[in-house]
Design a protein around this motif. Structure first.
Motif, PDB file in Angstrom:
ATOM      1  N   GLY A  39      -5.885   1.904  23.881  1.00 48.10           N
ATOM      2  CA  GLY A  39      -4.463   2.245  23.884  1.00 48.10           C
ATOM      3  C   GLY A  39      -3.747   1.952  22.574  1.00 48.10           C
ATOM      4  O   GLY A  39      -2.516   2.027  22.507  1.00 48.10           O
ATOM      5  N   ILE A  40      -4.491   1.620  21.535  1.00 49.72           N
ATOM      6  CA  ILE A  40      -3.880   1.345  20.227  1.00 49.72           C
ATOM      7  C   ILE A  40      -3.528   2.670  19.550  1.00 49.72           C
ATOM      8  O   ILE A  40      -4.318   3.623  19.572  1.00 49.72           O
ATOM      9  CB  ILE A  40      -4.842   0.534  19.332  1.00 49.72           C
ATOM     10  N   ALA A  78      -0.259  -8.443   7.665  1.00 52.69           N
ATOM     11  CA  ALA A  78      -1.660  -8.783   7.974  1.00 52.69           C
ATOM     12  C   ALA A  78      -1.738  -9.805   9.102  1.00 52.69           C
ATOM     13  O   ALA A  78      -2.612  -9.707   9.980  1.00 52.69           O
ATOM     14  CB  ALA A  78      -2.351  -9.316   6.724  1.00 52.69           C
ATOM     15  N   VAL A  79      -0.847 -10.777   9.093  1.00 52.33           N
ATOM     16  CA  VAL A  79      -0.839 -11.794  10.158  1.00 52.33           C
ATOM     17  C   VAL A  79      -0.434 -11.169  11.494  1.00 52.33           C
ATOM     18  O   VAL A  79      -1.025 -11.448  12.546  1.00 52.33           O
ATOM     19  CB  VAL A  79       0.117 -12.948   9.786  1.00 52.33           C
ATOM     20  N   MET A  80       0.583 -10.299  11.459  1.00 50.92           N
ATOM     21  CA  MET A  80       1.097  -9.687  12.690  1.00 50.92           C
ATOM     22  C   MET A  80       0.074  -8.759  13.345  1.00 50.92           C
ATOM     23  O   MET A  80      -0.069  -8.741  14.569  1.00 50.92           O
ATOM     24  CB  MET A  80       2.384  -8.906  12.387  1.00 50.92           C
ATOM     25  N   PHE A  81      -0.647  -7.991  12.540  1.00 48.04           N
ATOM     26  CA  PHE A  81      -1.480  -6.917  13.093  1.00 48.04           C
ATOM     27  C   PHE A  81      -2.966  -7.084  12.789  1.00 48.04           C
ATOM     28  O   PHE A  81      -3.722  -6.108  12.889  1.00 48.04           O
ATOM     29  CB  PHE A  81      -0.998  -5.564  12.551  1.00 48.04           C
ATOM     30  N   MET A 141      -0.083  -0.460   3.139  1.00 46.31           N
ATOM     31  CA  MET A 141      -0.326  -1.809   2.629  1.00 46.31           C
ATOM     32  C   MET A 141      -1.276  -1.767   1.431  1.00 46.31           C
ATOM     33  O   MET A 141      -1.110  -2.511   0.463  1.00 46.31           O
ATOM     34  CB  MET A 141      -0.899  -2.695   3.739  1.00 46.31           C
ATOM     35  N   THR A 142      -2.266  -0.879   1.504  1.00 48.34           N
ATOM     36  CA  THR A 142      -3.170  -0.688   0.363  1.00 48.34           C
ATOM     37  C   THR A 142      -2.389  -0.171  -0.837  1.00 48.34           C
ATOM     38  O   THR A 142      -2.616  -0.596  -1.973  1.00 48.34           O
ATOM     39  CB  THR A 142      -4.287   0.303   0.724  1.00 48.34           C
ATOM     40  N   ALA A 143      -1.446   0.741  -0.586  1.00 48.88           N
ATOM     41  CA  ALA A 143      -0.621   1.297  -1.663  1.00 48.88           C
ATOM     42  C   ALA A 143       0.209   0.210  -2.345  1.00 48.88           C
ATOM     43  O   ALA A 143       0.339   0.186  -3.577  1.00 48.88           O
ATOM     44  CB  ALA A 143       0.303   2.379  -1.096  1.00 48.88           C
ATOM     45  N   ILE A 144       0.757  -0.709  -1.547  1.00 44.51           N
ATOM     46  CA  ILE A 144       1.540  -1.811  -2.118  1.00 44.51           C
ATOM     47  C   ILE A 144       0.657  -2.683  -3.003  1.00 44.51           C
ATOM     48  O   ILE A 144       1.044  -3.090  -4.102  1.00 44.51           O
ATOM     49  CB  ILE A 144       2.177  -2.647  -0.984  1.00 44.51           C
ATOM     50  N   THR A 145      -0.566  -2.940  -2.538  1.00 42.88           N
ATOM     51  CA  THR A 145      -1.500  -3.739  -3.323  1.00 42.88           C
ATOM     52  C   THR A 145      -1.889  -3.022  -4.610  1.00 42.88           C
ATOM     53  O   THR A 145      -2.046  -3.650  -5.659  1.00 42.88           O
ATOM     54  CB  THR A 145      -2.759  -4.054  -2.492  1.00 42.88           C
ATOM     55  N   VAL A 146      -2.039  -1.706  -4.533  1.00 46.74           N
ATOM     56  CA  VAL A 146      -2.349  -0.909  -5.725  1.00 46.74           C
ATOM     57  C   VAL A 146      -1.261  -1.078  -6.781  1.00 46.74           C
ATOM     58  O   VAL A 146      -1.553  -1.208  -7.973  1.00 46.74           O
ATOM     59  CB  VAL A 146      -2.521   0.576  -5.348  1.00 46.74           C
ATOM     60  N   SER A 193      -9.856  -3.940  14.718  1.00 46.55           N
ATOM     61  CA  SER A 193     -10.388  -2.914  15.614  1.00 46.55           C
ATOM     62  C   SER A 193     -10.537  -1.575  14.896  1.00 46.55           C
ATOM     63  O   SER A 193     -11.546  -0.875  15.048  1.00 46.55           O
ATOM     64  CB  SER A 193      -9.468  -2.734  16.830  1.00 46.55           C
ATOM     65  N   ILE A 194      -9.534  -1.216  14.104  1.00 43.87           N
ATOM     66  CA  ILE A 194      -9.558   0.065  13.403  1.00 43.87           C
ATOM     67  C   ILE A 194     -10.656   0.092  12.345  1.00 43.87           C
ATOM     68  O   ILE A 194     -11.318   1.116  12.141  1.00 43.87           O
ATOM     69  CB  ILE A 194      -8.179   0.344  12.767  1.00 43.87           C
ATOM     70  N   CYS A 195     -10.867  -1.038  11.692  1.00 41.62           N
ATOM     71  CA  CYS A 195     -11.880  -1.096  10.634  1.00 41.62           C
ATOM     72  C   CYS A 195     -13.298  -0.969  11.194  1.00 41.62           C
ATOM     73  O   CYS A 195     -14.155  -0.324  10.590  1.00 41.62           O
ATOM     74  CB  CYS A 195     -11.754  -2.409   9.861  1.00 41.62           C
ATOM     75  N   PHE A 196     -13.550  -1.570  12.349  1.00 37.29           N
ATOM     76  CA  PHE A 196     -14.908  -1.620  12.885  1.00 37.29           C
ATOM     77  C   PHE A 196     -15.205  -0.513  13.898  1.00 37.29           C
ATOM     78  O   PHE A 196     -16.319   0.010  13.923  1.00 37.29           O
ATOM     79  CB  PHE A 196     -15.188  -2.989  13.505  1.00 37.29           C
ATOM     80  N   ASP A 197     -14.234  -0.154  14.730  1.00 38.76           N
ATOM     81  CA  ASP A 197     -14.503   0.859  15.754  1.00 38.76           C
ATOM     82  C   ASP A 197     -13.181   1.531  16.139  1.00 38.76           C
ATOM     83  O   ASP A 197     -12.508   1.130  17.089  1.00 38.76           O
ATOM     84  CB  ASP A 197     -15.159   0.218  16.978  1.00 38.76           C
ATOM     85  N   GLU A 198     -12.846   2.581  15.403  1.00 34.83           N
ATOM     86  CA  GLU A 198     -11.570   3.258  15.621  1.00 34.83           C
ATOM     87  C   GLU A 198     -11.518   3.938  16.992  1.00 34.83           C
ATOM     88  O   GLU A 198     -10.473   3.946  17.645  1.00 34.83           O
ATOM     89  CB  GLU A 198     -11.350   4.292  14.513  1.00 34.83           C
TER      90      GLU A 198
END
Length: 281
Positions: free
Chosen positions: A179-180, A158-161, A192-197, A167-172
């Protein structure tokens, strides 16, 4: 409540201290990932991943008791199946178009069915309620280490990216134009969501995993619109829900997972009603 705090310092109540430690550690991931999930509106994808986790738990139990792999903890199976499910669901959601909901619904059902089939094939009897509804009071020191390790992975990524995820959450589409590599980071977000699950399954179970992943962030979003502030508030809410739910469940002799979810739901509904009554909201 006083009874709970007395028990917390009782030398014979180490299970309470372990449960509180697990809830505290996991709350960090819940606050971070819950914010991304709520902002990106992928709660239904998180739900599908959660139900696929049950297939991994069943497979791990089968291998452990049928093939003698006694080192294989069910949570290892849960983690593996969650990551695989996240990758498959991420690819499906990007490629399937109009049939996305049907395919994801099928994966959701097949994951649960596979887990039950594996458990039916496994010799012995297993109490499924702890996996379906969670049992934070059964947390062990080994679980604490696993939760802390998974927590660290979530925080580092989360800190790294964070700007990229933002950007992906608000305007993919805008992120793609910049260029992302949006498909890669979208699937990474799902992993990451899967790990939290997997962290959630041990605390509140497969059935209620979506609630604990979304309610702290949803409650925080009623108080702020800034993503960084929402993450901090969501982490604090998750801590409060875990601690107060655990204390209430111990005092009232109720299952911890459902009580934690009930506290979270009541707080969220209360905040939602309050903010709707306030001016300029």
């Amino acid at each position: 409540m006083i009874e709970f705090f007395h028990a917390l310092f009782d030398p014979n109540s180490s299970f309470l201290r372990l449960a509180l430690a697990a809830g505290t550690l996991a709350s960090v991931s819940f606050g971070i990932m819950g914010t991304y999930v709520v902002t990106r509106r992928i709660g239904y994808l998180a739900g599908a991943i959660a139900h696929c986790v049950f297939g991994g738990i069943g497979a791990a139990l089968y291998l452990k008791h049928r093939w003698g792999l006694f080192w294989l903890d069910p949570m290892y199976g849960a983690l593996a199946s969650a990551i695989v499910a996240a990758i498959i669901i991420g690819l499906v959601s990007m490629k399937a178009g109009e049939r996305e909901d049907s395919i994801i619904g099928a994966l959701w059902a097949v994951g649960m069915a596979a887990g039950l089939i594996f458990i039916d094939l496994t010799p012995g009897y297993f109490e499924l309620s702890s996996y379906l509804f969670g049992d934070i009071l059964l947390i062990s020191q080994r679980d604490i280490i696993l939760v802390a390790g998974l927590d660290l992975v979530i925080i580092v990524l989360a800190v790294m990216f964070h700007p990229t995820f933002l950007s992906i959450c608000f305007d993919e589409e805008f992120a793609t134009l910049r260029g992302i590599n949006t498909p890669f980071f979208y699937i990474l977000l799902l992993i990451m969501t899967a790990i939290t699950v997997v962290l959630l399954v041990r605390l509140v179970g497969v059935i209620m995993v979506i609630a604990m992943l979304t309610l702290p962030a949803a409650a925080a979003s009623t108080l702020s619109r800034r993503l960084s502030v929402i993450m901090v508030l969501a982490t604090c809410f998750a801590l409060f829900f875990n601690w107060s739910g655990l204390a209430l469940s111990y005092t009232l002799d109720l299952s911890a997972g459902p009580v934690i979810i009930s506290v979270a739901g009541l707080v969220y509904l209360g905040l939602l009603a309050l903010t709707r009554m306030l001016p300029n909201r």
